[in-house]
Design a protein around this motif. Structure first.
Motif, PDB file in Angstrom:
ATOM      1  N   LYS A   7       0.938  -1.191  -0.213  1.00  0.00           N
ATOM      2  CA  LYS A   7      -0.013  -0.010  -0.016  1.00  0.00           C
ATOM      3  C   LYS A   7       0.988   1.426   0.092  1.00  0.00           C
ATOM      4  O   LYS A   7       2.028   1.136   0.309  1.00  0.00           O
ATOM      5  CB  LYS A   7      -0.871  -0.016   1.115  1.00  0.00           C
ATOM      6  N   GLU A   8       0.273   2.442  -0.243  1.00  0.00           N
ATOM      7  CA  GLU A   8       1.080   3.715  -0.294  1.00  0.00           C
ATOM      8  C   GLU A   8       1.137   4.326   1.262  1.00  0.00           C
ATOM      9  O   GLU A   8       0.118   4.512   1.785  1.00  0.00           O
ATOM     10  CB  GLU A   8       0.284   4.583  -1.368  1.00  0.00           C
ATOM     11  N   LEU A   9       2.343   4.588   1.327  1.00  0.00           N
ATOM     12  CA  LEU A   9       2.620   5.187   2.700  1.00  0.00           C
ATOM     13  C   LEU A   9       2.968   6.696   2.288  1.00  0.00           C
ATOM     14  O   LEU A   9       3.618   7.023   1.199  1.00  0.00           O
ATOM     15  CB  LEU A   9       3.770   4.891   3.163  1.00  0.00           C
ATOM     16  N   SER A  10       2.303   7.657   2.767  1.00  0.00           N
ATOM     17  CA  SER A  10       2.367   9.355   2.789  1.00  0.00           C
ATOM     18  C   SER A  10       2.884   9.731   4.138  1.00  0.00           C
ATOM     19  O   SER A  10       2.317   9.310   5.063  1.00  0.00           O
ATOM     20  CB  SER A  10       1.082   9.624   2.460  1.00  0.00           C
ATOM     21  N   ILE A  11       3.735  10.569   3.945  1.00  0.00           N
ATOM     22  CA  ILE A  11       4.199  11.271   5.105  1.00  0.00           C
ATOM     23  C   ILE A  11       4.146  12.803   4.825  1.00  0.00           C
ATOM     24  O   ILE A  11       4.678  13.130   4.020  1.00  0.00           O
ATOM     25  CB  ILE A  11       5.650  10.818   5.322  1.00  0.00           C
ATOM     26  N   ARG A  12       3.547  13.567   5.967  1.00  0.00           N
ATOM     27  CA  ARG A  12       3.325  14.889   5.723  1.00  0.00           C
ATOM     28  C   ARG A  12       4.346  15.443   6.581  1.00  0.00           C
ATOM     29  O   ARG A  12       4.201  15.347   8.070  1.00  0.00           O
ATOM     30  CB  ARG A  12       1.794  15.376   5.833  1.00  0.00           C
ATOM     31  N   TYR A  13       5.272  16.519   6.301  1.00  0.00           N
ATOM     32  CA  TYR A  13       6.075  17.219   7.262  1.00  0.00           C
ATOM     33  C   TYR A  13       5.439  18.335   7.132  1.00  0.00           C
ATOM     34  O   TYR A  13       5.296  19.195   5.938  1.00  0.00           O
ATOM     35  CB  TYR A  13       7.448  17.149   6.515  1.00  0.00           C
ATOM     36  N   SER A  14       5.396  19.315   8.452  1.00  0.00           N
ATOM     37  CA  SER A  14       5.148  20.815   8.346  1.00  0.00           C
ATOM     38  C   SER A  14       5.743  21.294   9.326  1.00  0.00           C
ATOM     39  O   SER A  14       6.302  20.331  10.390  1.00  0.00           O
ATOM     40  CB  SER A  14       3.417  20.888   8.436  1.00  0.00           C
ATOM     41  N   SER A  15       5.937  22.686   9.530  1.00  0.00           N
ATOM     42  CA  SER A  15       6.619  23.315  10.598  1.00  0.00           C
ATOM     43  C   SER A  15       6.010  24.825  10.379  1.00  0.00           C
ATOM     44  O   SER A  15       5.981  25.340   9.351  1.00  0.00           O
ATOM     45  CB  SER A  15       8.145  23.260  10.729  1.00  0.00           C
ATOM     46  N   GLU A  16       6.093  25.608  11.353  1.00  0.00           N
ATOM     47  CA  GLU A  16       5.910  27.113  11.259  1.00  0.00           C
ATOM     48  C   GLU A  16       7.150  27.980  10.669  1.00  0.00           C
ATOM     49  O   GLU A  16       6.826  28.896   9.934  1.00  0.00           O
ATOM     50  CB  GLU A  16       5.691  27.280  12.750  1.00  0.00           C
ATOM     51  N   PHE A  17       8.112  27.176  10.473  1.00  0.00           N
ATOM     52  CA  PHE A  17       9.262  27.984   9.939  1.00  0.00           C
ATOM     53  C   PHE A  17       9.928  27.388   8.684  1.00  0.00           C
ATOM     54  O   PHE A  17       9.794  26.017   8.554  1.00  0.00           O
ATOM     55  CB  PHE A  17      10.487  28.046  10.852  1.00  0.00           C
ATOM     56  N   ASN A  18       9.962  27.892   7.531  1.00  0.00           N
ATOM     57  CA  ASN A  18      10.210  27.579   6.268  1.00  0.00           C
ATOM     58  C   ASN A  18      11.615  26.807   6.116  1.00  0.00           C
ATOM     59  O   ASN A  18      11.886  25.776   5.696  1.00  0.00           O
ATOM     60  CB  ASN A  18      10.714  28.590   5.218  1.00  0.00           C
ATOM     61  N   LYS A  19      12.596  27.056   6.969  1.00  0.00           N
ATOM     62  CA  LYS A  19      13.845  26.325   7.038  1.00  0.00           C
ATOM     63  C   LYS A  19      13.832  24.972   7.647  1.00  0.00           C
ATOM     64  O   LYS A  19      14.669  24.138   7.353  1.00  0.00           O
ATOM     65  CB  LYS A  19      14.968  27.187   8.003  1.00  0.00           C
ATOM     66  N   TYR A  20      12.818  24.701   8.341  1.00  0.00           N
ATOM     67  CA  TYR A  20      12.394  23.223   8.842  1.00  0.00           C
ATOM     68  C   TYR A  20      11.627  22.497   7.879  1.00  0.00           C
ATOM     69  O   TYR A  20      11.765  21.322   7.877  1.00  0.00           O
ATOM     70  CB  TYR A  20      11.941  23.290  10.493  1.00  0.00           C
ATOM     71  N   ARG A  21      10.599  23.142   7.279  1.00  0.00           N
ATOM     72  CA  ARG A  21       9.949  22.544   6.317  1.00  0.00           C
ATOM     73  C   ARG A  21      10.666  22.109   5.332  1.00  0.00           C
ATOM     74  O   ARG A  21       9.972  21.052   4.587  1.00  0.00           O
ATOM     75  CB  ARG A  21       8.684  23.631   5.698  1.00  0.00           C
ATOM     76  N   THR A  22      11.584  22.700   4.698  1.00  0.00           N
ATOM     77  CA  THR A  22      12.289  22.401   3.320  1.00  0.00           C
ATOM     78  C   THR A  22      13.455  21.263   3.755  1.00  0.00           C
ATOM     79  O   THR A  22      14.013  21.006   2.706  1.00  0.00           O
ATOM     80  CB  THR A  22      13.051  23.781   2.966  1.00  0.00           C
TER      81      THR A  22
END
Length: 195
Positions: free
Chosen positions: A98-113
């Protein structure tokens, strides 16, 4: 580390979707964050996917069903980012293929990227990897705490035997605080603290 597909929105508002190898870094990602996807490989037994997060909130989905999440936005006492951590997602026989999806988020762009590696294996393999990577942190943390205890003992011996107040207890406080900082700043802290 290979075979991952990444989806994110760049600074111009364009949705980018491409195959990548981990670790991965880019210049800008919108506030929605990055979604990393891959088909879970088949195996002879259940295994885990170990997802390293760097000050990011993370969600793991298998075929559209949320199976694991990490983030402290709802119960964070102070600060605006989550600590660095490795999130473990169990993969059962039913999940393989099956497909595994991982969503990464952060309030700061330097951590999101910034995406770190994602590993697959057993819990024992993960524990060995973590121990090999962070055993020096544990060693020095315990060493500084032990030195702090010795300084406190020296202070109490001098005080009770010779009735002298000395400033060596400051060294004990410093050693105790420094040792605790090392132990609680290491990623190994997730074994003795909950998120």
């Amino acid at each position: 580390s290979d075979g991952w597909t990444i989806t994110y929105t760049d600074e111009a508002g364009t949705v980018i979707q491409e195959e990548i190898s981990l670790p991965f870094d880019t210049e800008y990602v919108s506030e929605e964050g990055i979604v990393l996807t891959r088909i879970l490989p088949d195996a002879t037994e259940d295994y885990y996917v170990f997802i390293e997060g760097y000050h990011q909130d993370m969600e793991a989905w298998v075929d559209g069903v949320l199976v694991e999440e990490y983030g402290g936005a709802n119960h964070r006492l102070f600060g605006r980012t989550s600590p660095s951590v490795t999130m473990m997602v169990q993969v059962t026989e039913d999940d393989m293929g099956k497909e595994l999806s991982i969503r990464y988020s952060s309030e700061f762009n330097k951590y999101r990227t910034n995406l770190r590696s994602v590993y697959m294996g057993t819990q024992t393999q993960f524990l060995h990897m973590m121990w090999d990577e962070y055993m020096v942190d544990v060693f020095y943390g315990i060493l500084y705490i032990a030195i702090a205890v010795i300084w406190f003992l020296i202070y109490f011996v001098l005080y009770f035997l010779f009735k002298q107040h000395t400033d060596v207890y400051y060294l004990g406080y410093f050693g105790l605080l420094f040792g605790a900082w090392i132990l609680f700043n290491s990623r190994i802290r997730q074994f003795y603290l909950t998120d």
